[in-house]
Write a protein that holds these residues in place. Structure first.
Motif, PDB file in Angstrom:
ATOM      1  N   LEU A  25       0.832  -1.208   0.000  1.00 35.98           N
ATOM      2  CA  LEU A  25       0.000   0.000   0.000  1.00 35.98           C
ATOM      3  C   LEU A  25       0.864   1.253   0.000  1.00 35.98           C
ATOM      4  N   PHE A  26       1.913   1.252   0.802  1.00 34.18           N
ATOM      5  CA  PHE A  26       2.803   2.405   0.876  1.00 34.18           C
ATOM      6  C   PHE A  26       3.507   2.652  -0.460  1.00 34.18           C
ATOM      7  N   ILE A  27       4.033   1.599  -1.060  1.00 33.67           N
ATOM      8  CA  ILE A  27       4.704   1.741  -2.355  1.00 33.67           C
ATOM      9  C   ILE A  27       3.708   2.165  -3.428  1.00 33.67           C
ATOM     10  N   GLY A  28       2.477   1.646  -3.349  1.00 34.27           N
ATOM     11  CA  GLY A  28       1.429   2.069  -4.291  1.00 34.27           C
ATOM     12  C   GLY A  28       1.127   3.549  -4.164  1.00 34.27           C
ATOM     13  N   GLY A  29       1.128   4.070  -2.940  1.00 32.60           N
ATOM     14  CA  GLY A  29       0.922   5.498  -2.752  1.00 32.60           C
ATOM     15  C   GLY A  29       2.047   6.327  -3.332  1.00 32.60           C
ATOM     16  N   ILE A  30       3.267   5.870  -3.148  1.00 33.50           N
ATOM     17  CA  ILE A  30       4.404   6.582  -3.729  1.00 33.50           C
ATOM     18  C   ILE A  30       4.351   6.516  -5.255  1.00 33.50           C
ATOM     19  N   PHE A  31       3.960   5.366  -5.798  1.00 42.17           N
ATOM     20  CA  PHE A  31       3.839   5.232  -7.251  1.00 42.17           C
ATOM     21  C   PHE A  31       2.738   6.141  -7.790  1.00 42.17           C
ATOM     22  N   ALA A  32       1.629   6.267  -7.066  1.00 43.59           N
ATOM     23  CA  ALA A  32       0.541   7.144  -7.510  1.00 43.59           C
ATOM     24  C   ALA A  32       0.981   8.602  -7.548  1.00 43.59           C
ATOM     25  N   MET A  33       1.932   8.968  -6.696  1.00 44.26           N
ATOM     26  CA  MET A  33       2.427  10.350  -6.708  1.00 44.26           C
ATOM     27  C   MET A  33       3.190  10.669  -7.991  1.00 44.26           C
ATOM     28  N   SER A  34       3.672   9.647  -8.689  1.00 38.78           N
ATOM     29  CA  SER A  34       4.385   9.911  -9.938  1.00 38.78           C
ATOM     30  C   SER A  34       3.439  10.400 -11.038  1.00 38.78           C
ATOM     31  N   TYR A  35       2.135  10.186 -10.884  1.00 40.50           N
ATOM     32  CA  TYR A  35       1.146  10.667 -11.851  1.00 40.50           C
ATOM     33  C   TYR A  35       0.560  12.013 -11.467  1.00 40.50           C
ATOM     34  N   TRP A  36       1.037  12.607 -10.376  1.00 33.58           N
ATOM     35  CA  TRP A  36       0.512  13.871  -9.884  1.00 33.58           C
ATOM     36  C   TRP A  36       0.997  15.001 -10.791  1.00 33.58           C
ATOM     37  N   SER A  37       0.041  15.769 -11.320  1.00 36.60           N
ATOM     38  CA  SER A  37       0.357  16.878 -12.201  1.00 36.60           C
ATOM     39  C   SER A  37      -0.493  18.073 -11.794  1.00 36.60           C
ATOM     40  N   LEU A  38       0.038  19.250 -11.947  1.00 37.58           N
ATOM     41  CA  LEU A  38      -0.699  20.458 -11.602  1.00 37.58           C
ATOM     42  C   LEU A  38      -1.290  21.144 -12.828  1.00 37.58           C
ATOM     43  N   GLU A  39      -1.404  20.423 -13.940  1.00 36.97           N
ATOM     44  CA  GLU A  39      -1.937  21.014 -15.158  1.00 36.97           C
ATOM     45  C   GLU A  39      -3.421  21.302 -15.062  1.00 36.97           C
ATOM     46  N   SER A  40      -4.184  20.414 -14.450  1.00 34.71           N
ATOM     47  CA  SER A  40      -5.618  20.641 -14.284  1.00 34.71           C
ATOM     48  C   SER A  40      -6.051  20.060 -12.947  1.00 34.71           C
ATOM     49  N   PHE A  41      -7.276  20.387 -12.558  1.00 37.79           N
ATOM     50  CA  PHE A  41      -7.775  19.928 -11.267  1.00 37.79           C
ATOM     51  C   PHE A  41      -7.857  18.410 -11.206  1.00 37.79           C
TER      52      PHE A  41
END
Length: 74
Positions: A25-41
């Motif tokens: 779960l922890f590694i999945g959360g870190i992996f999900a942060m790699s898709y974080w973008s501030l281009e749109s909401f």
């Protein structure tokens, strides 16, 4: 002044399984942060929410509900 009768909370296999689940779960959360973008909401909120949710679950569940209680051993 120990009498040598140490009693564990759970066995080794259960501890390893729980570690693998919550570390995943922890590694999945870190992996999900790699898709974080501030281009749109949507690109900021959805991966960020998933990431924080997974990391929250990976840290809070073991520390509160699975962790050793204060009354253990009584």
């Amino acid at each position: 002044m120990s009498n040598g009768s140490y009693r564990r909370e759970n066995n080794l296999a259960q501890s390893v399984v729980l570690f693998v689940i919550f570390f995943g779960l922890f590694i999945g959360g870190i992996f999900a942060m790699s898709y974080w973008s501030l281009e749109s909401f949507a690109h900021a909120f959805v991966p960020g929410g998933i990431a924080f949710g997974l990391v929250f679950l990976a840290l809070v569940i073991p520390m509160t509900w699975i962790g050793r209680s204060d009354s253990a051993g009584e």
